[in-house]
Motif scaffolding. Structure first.
Motif, PDB file in Angstrom:
ATOM      1  N   ASP A 101       0.849  -1.201   0.000  1.00  0.00           N
ATOM      2  CA  ASP A 101       0.000   0.000   0.000  1.00  0.00           C
ATOM      3  C   ASP A 101       0.882   1.248   0.000  1.00  0.00           C
ATOM      4  OD1 ASP A 101      -2.153   1.730   0.060  1.00  0.00           O
ATOM      5  OD2 ASP A 101      -2.529   1.463   2.208  1.00  0.00           O
ATOM      6  N   TYR A 102       1.772   1.353  -0.997  1.00  0.00           N
ATOM      7  CA  TYR A 102       2.727   2.464  -1.035  1.00  0.00           C
ATOM      8  C   TYR A 102       2.045   3.827  -1.157  1.00  0.00           C
ATOM      9  CZ  TYR A 102       2.047   2.282  -6.084  1.00  0.00           C
ATOM     10  OH  TYR A 102       1.502   2.283  -7.325  1.00  0.00           O
ATOM     11  N   VAL A 103       0.798   3.859  -1.585  1.00  0.00           N
ATOM     12  CA  VAL A 103       0.088   5.132  -1.682  1.00  0.00           C
ATOM     13  C   VAL A 103      -0.168   5.694  -0.284  1.00  0.00           C
ATOM     14  CG1 VAL A 103      -2.063   6.258  -2.377  1.00  0.00           C
ATOM     15  CG2 VAL A 103      -0.961   4.634  -3.920  1.00  0.00           C
ATOM     16  N   HIS A 104      -0.587   4.834   0.653  1.00  0.00           N
ATOM     17  CA  HIS A 104      -0.984   5.306   1.976  1.00  0.00           C
ATOM     18  C   HIS A 104       0.004   4.969   3.089  1.00  0.00           C
ATOM     19  CE1 HIS A 104      -4.760   4.792  -0.372  1.00  0.00           C
ATOM     20  NE2 HIS A 104      -4.881   6.045   0.006  1.00  0.00           N
ATOM     21  N   ALA A 105       0.791   3.910   2.940  1.00  0.00           N
ATOM     22  CA  ALA A 105       1.704   3.481   4.000  1.00  0.00           C
ATOM     23  C   ALA A 105       2.864   4.468   4.127  1.00  0.00           C
ATOM     24  CB  ALA A 105       2.224   2.078   3.703  1.00  0.00           C
ATOM     25  N   ARG A 106       3.084   4.929   5.342  1.00  0.00           N
ATOM     26  CA  ARG A 106       4.215   5.840   5.599  1.00  0.00           C
ATOM     27  C   ARG A 106       5.452   5.022   5.909  1.00  0.00           C
ATOM     28  NH1 ARG A 106       0.308   9.348   7.767  1.00  0.00           N
ATOM     29  NH2 ARG A 106       0.297  11.256   6.540  1.00  0.00           N
ATOM     30  N   ILE A 107       6.544   5.416   5.318  1.00  0.00           N
ATOM     31  CA  ILE A 107       7.831   4.814   5.621  1.00  0.00           C
ATOM     32  C   ILE A 107       8.222   5.290   7.019  1.00  0.00           C
ATOM     33  CG2 ILE A 107      10.252   4.780   4.917  1.00  0.00           C
ATOM     34  CD1 ILE A 107       9.099   5.349   2.025  1.00  0.00           C
ATOM     35  N   PRO A 108       8.798   4.422   7.847  1.00  0.00           N
ATOM     36  CA  PRO A 108       9.173   4.856   9.200  1.00  0.00           C
ATOM     37  C   PRO A 108      10.036   6.126   9.171  1.00  0.00           C
ATOM     38  CG  PRO A 108       9.477   2.491   8.958  1.00  0.00           C
ATOM     39  CD  PRO A 108       9.150   3.031   7.593  1.00  0.00           C
ATOM     40  N   GLY A 109       9.549   7.153   9.865  1.00  0.00           N
ATOM     41  CA  GLY A 109      10.266   8.422   9.907  1.00  0.00           C
ATOM     42  C   GLY A 109      10.145   9.244   8.639  1.00  0.00           C
ATOM     43  N   GLY A 110       9.347   8.777   7.681  1.00  0.00           N
ATOM     44  CA  GLY A 110       9.221   9.465   6.395  1.00  0.00           C
ATOM     45  C   GLY A 110       7.777   9.767   6.067  1.00  0.00           C
ATOM     46  N   GLU A 111       7.429   9.595   4.807  1.00  0.00           N
ATOM     47  CA  GLU A 111       6.089   9.936   4.362  1.00  0.00           C
ATOM     48  C   GLU A 111       5.552   8.888   3.402  1.00  0.00           C
ATOM     49  OE1 GLU A 111       6.083  13.738   2.286  1.00  0.00           O
ATOM     50  OE2 GLU A 111       7.799  13.159   1.101  1.00  0.00           O
ATOM     51  N   SER A 112       4.283   9.017   3.082  1.00  0.00           N
ATOM     52  CA  SER A 112       3.633   8.145   2.105  1.00  0.00           C
ATOM     53  C   SER A 112       3.632   8.838   0.742  1.00  0.00           C
ATOM     54  CB  SER A 112       2.184   7.859   2.529  1.00  0.00           C
ATOM     55  OG  SER A 112       1.401   9.033   2.401  1.00  0.00           O
ATOM     56  N   TYR A 113       3.302   8.077  -0.283  1.00  0.00           N
ATOM     57  CA  TYR A 113       3.183   8.649  -1.623  1.00  0.00           C
ATOM     58  C   TYR A 113       2.026   9.652  -1.663  1.00  0.00           C
ATOM     59  CZ  TYR A 113       2.986   8.716  -6.761  1.00  0.00           C
ATOM     60  OH  TYR A 113       2.974   9.102  -8.080  1.00  0.00           O
ATOM     61  N   GLU A 114       0.974   9.401  -0.902  1.00  0.00           N
ATOM     62  CA  GLU A 114      -0.142  10.346  -0.805  1.00  0.00           C
ATOM     63  C   GLU A 114       0.345  11.678  -0.233  1.00  0.00           C
ATOM     64  OE1 GLU A 114      -3.907  12.053  -0.985  1.00  0.00           O
ATOM     65  OE2 GLU A 114      -3.381  10.092  -1.787  1.00  0.00           O
ATOM     66  N   ASP A 115       1.234  11.632   0.759  1.00  0.00           N
ATOM     67  CA  ASP A 115       1.801  12.865   1.323  1.00  0.00           C
ATOM     68  C   ASP A 115       2.546  13.647   0.240  1.00  0.00           C
ATOM     69  OD1 ASP A 115       0.913  12.185   3.927  1.00  0.00           O
ATOM     70  OD2 ASP A 115       2.799  11.153   4.382  1.00  0.00           O
ATOM     71  N   LEU A 116       3.405  12.944  -0.515  1.00  0.00           N
ATOM     72  CA  LEU A 116       4.146  13.589  -1.602  1.00  0.00           C
ATOM     73  C   LEU A 116       3.171  14.165  -2.620  1.00  0.00           C
ATOM     74  CD1 LEU A 116       7.234  12.611  -3.566  1.00  0.00           C
ATOM     75  CD2 LEU A 116       5.083  12.739  -4.792  1.00  0.00           C
ATOM     76  N   TYR A 117       2.157  13.406  -2.979  1.00  0.00           N
ATOM     77  CA  TYR A 117       1.163  13.845  -3.956  1.00  0.00           C
ATOM     78  C   TYR A 117       0.491  15.141  -3.505  1.00  0.00           C
ATOM     79  CZ  TYR A 117      -3.012  13.762  -6.927  1.00  0.00           C
ATOM     80  OH  TYR A 117      -4.007  14.094  -7.806  1.00  0.00           O
ATOM     81  N   GLN A 118       0.034  15.184  -2.267  1.00  0.00           N
ATOM     82  CA  GLN A 118      -0.676  16.366  -1.766  1.00  0.00           C
ATOM     83  C   GLN A 118       0.200  17.613  -1.818  1.00  0.00           C
ATOM     84  OE1 GLN A 118      -3.899  16.590  -1.201  1.00  0.00           O
ATOM     85  NE2 GLN A 118      -4.166  14.413  -1.623  1.00  0.00           N
ATOM     86  N   ARG A 119       1.441  17.514  -1.365  1.00  0.00           N
ATOM     87  CA  ARG A 119       2.312  18.702  -1.365  1.00  0.00           C
ATOM     88  C   ARG A 119       2.730  19.089  -2.781  1.00  0.00           C
ATOM     89  NH1 ARG A 119       7.683  16.817  -1.696  1.00  0.00           N
ATOM     90  NH2 ARG A 119       8.068  14.816  -0.685  1.00  0.00           N
ATOM     91  N   SER A 120       2.978  18.101  -3.636  1.00  0.00           N
ATOM     92  CA  SER A 120       3.375  18.380  -5.016  1.00  0.00           C
ATOM     93  C   SER A 120       2.251  19.065  -5.792  1.00  0.00           C
ATOM     94  CB  SER A 120       3.762  17.086  -5.747  1.00  0.00           C
ATOM     95  OG  SER A 120       4.839  16.452  -5.134  1.00  0.00           O
ATOM     96  N   ILE A 121       1.038  18.564  -5.634  1.00  0.00           N
ATOM     97  CA  ILE A 121      -0.096  19.136  -6.370  1.00  0.00           C
ATOM     98  C   ILE A 121      -0.423  20.530  -5.842  1.00  0.00           C
ATOM     99  CG2 ILE A 121      -2.533  18.842  -6.978  1.00  0.00           C
ATOM    100  CD1 ILE A 121      -0.335  16.946  -8.380  1.00  0.00           C
ATOM    101  N   ALA A 122      -0.274  20.757  -4.546  1.00  0.00           N
ATOM    102  CA  ALA A 122      -0.490  22.112  -4.006  1.00  0.00           C
ATOM    103  C   ALA A 122       0.483  23.095  -4.654  1.00  0.00           C
ATOM    104  CB  ALA A 122      -0.330  22.113  -2.485  1.00  0.00           C
ATOM    105  N   ALA A 123       1.753  22.711  -4.756  1.00  0.00           N
ATOM    106  CA  ALA A 123       2.746  23.577  -5.404  1.00  0.00           C
ATOM    107  C   ALA A 123       2.404  23.767  -6.879  1.00  0.00           C
ATOM    108  CB  ALA A 123       4.147  22.990  -5.246  1.00  0.00           C
ATOM    109  N   PHE A 124       2.065  22.681  -7.565  1.00  0.00           N
ATOM    110  CA  PHE A 124       1.733  22.727  -8.982  1.00  0.00           C
ATOM    111  C   PHE A 124       0.554  23.667  -9.249  1.00  0.00           C
ATOM    112  CE2 PHE A 124      -0.850  20.867 -12.482  1.00  0.00           C
ATOM    113  CZ  PHE A 124       0.009  21.162 -13.529  1.00  0.00           C
ATOM    114  N   LEU A 125      -0.495  23.553  -8.466  1.00  0.00           N
ATOM    115  CA  LEU A 125      -1.684  24.388  -8.688  1.00  0.00           C
ATOM    116  C   LEU A 125      -1.393  25.864  -8.420  1.00  0.00           C
ATOM    117  CD1 LEU A 125      -4.501  22.050  -7.338  1.00  0.00           C
ATOM    118  CD2 LEU A 125      -3.886  22.546  -9.729  1.00  0.00           C
ATOM    119  N   GLU A 126      -0.516  26.158  -7.487  1.00  0.00           N
ATOM    120  CA  GLU A 126      -0.102  27.550  -7.281  1.00  0.00           C
ATOM    121  C   GLU A 126       0.647  28.080  -8.500  1.00  0.00           C
ATOM    122  OE1 GLU A 126       2.038  28.106  -3.588  1.00  0.00           O
ATOM    123  OE2 GLU A 126       0.420  27.148  -2.452  1.00  0.00           O
TER     124      GLU A 126
END
Length: 185
Positions: A101-126
């Motif tokens: 579940d790489y989309v939702h599972a957070r790597i220990p001490g890191g983030e999930s692909y969903e986390d990357l997606y949310q921040r990337s798309i926020a920057a992109f839309l700006e």
């Protein structure tokens, strides 16, 4: 409006090493790879946005000169405790849990692909909201997330979108849609 998505060139790291937030330099092939990318970019000026990591900022400087804007939301996936470890050394169980579940599972001490997606798309839309032709110099995960958003590809299937080192993709933005003009040139 045109937006160019440019992945950094080959990093200077041993194959099979997990990296994301680690600030790596680029391989000796950088000048040739960067020159190849440059041929797919317009001569007209662009607003330039880059991940602050050296593998992107070095390419942004080569392609566009300075100054340009850096945005931490354009950084690669944060692999947390896995950073700079060999994939083979992570242990099959840990890697399998993430891969299930790489989309939702957070790597220990890191983030999930969903986390990357949310921040990337926020920057992109700006960037889109500025209405100015732009270039985004970023990482494979960020570019894949943006292309997933633009093409309406579910995140679970987005790894089918191959984003090669040093490649350029072009998006066309109109009042009612964003479409891919060319991909991975």
């Amino acid at each position: 409006m045109e937006i160019y998505l440019i992945r950094h060139t080959t990093p200077d790291i041993e194959y099979g090493t997990c990296y994301g937030f680690t600030d790596l330099d680029l391989a000796a092939s950088f000048p040739e790879e960067a020159a190849r990318a440059k041929q797919f970019l317009p001569v007209a000026p662009l607003e330039v946005y880059s991940s602050p990591l050296i593998r992107c900022s070095k390419l942004a400087t080569f392609l566009f000169g300075e100054p340009f804007k850096t945005d931490a939301r354009l950084k690669e996936l944060n692999f947390g405790e896995w950073e700079m470890q060999r994939w083979d050394d992570l242990g099959e169980n840990a890697l399998q849990v993430w891969m299930n579940d790489y989309v939702h599972a957070r790597i220990p001490g890191g983030e999930s692909y969903e986390d990357l997606y949310q921040r990337s798309i926020a920057a992109f839309l700006e960037i889109v909201a500025t209405g100015k032709n732009a270039a985004i110099v970023a990482h494979g995960g960020v570019i894949r997330a943006i292309l997933s958003y633009v093409t309406n590809t579910p995140l679970e299937k987005s790894f089918d979108i191959r984003v090669e080192y040093g490649r350029v993709s072009k998006l066309l933005v109109t009042a009612d849609k964003i479409e891919v003009a060319f991909f991975n040139q």
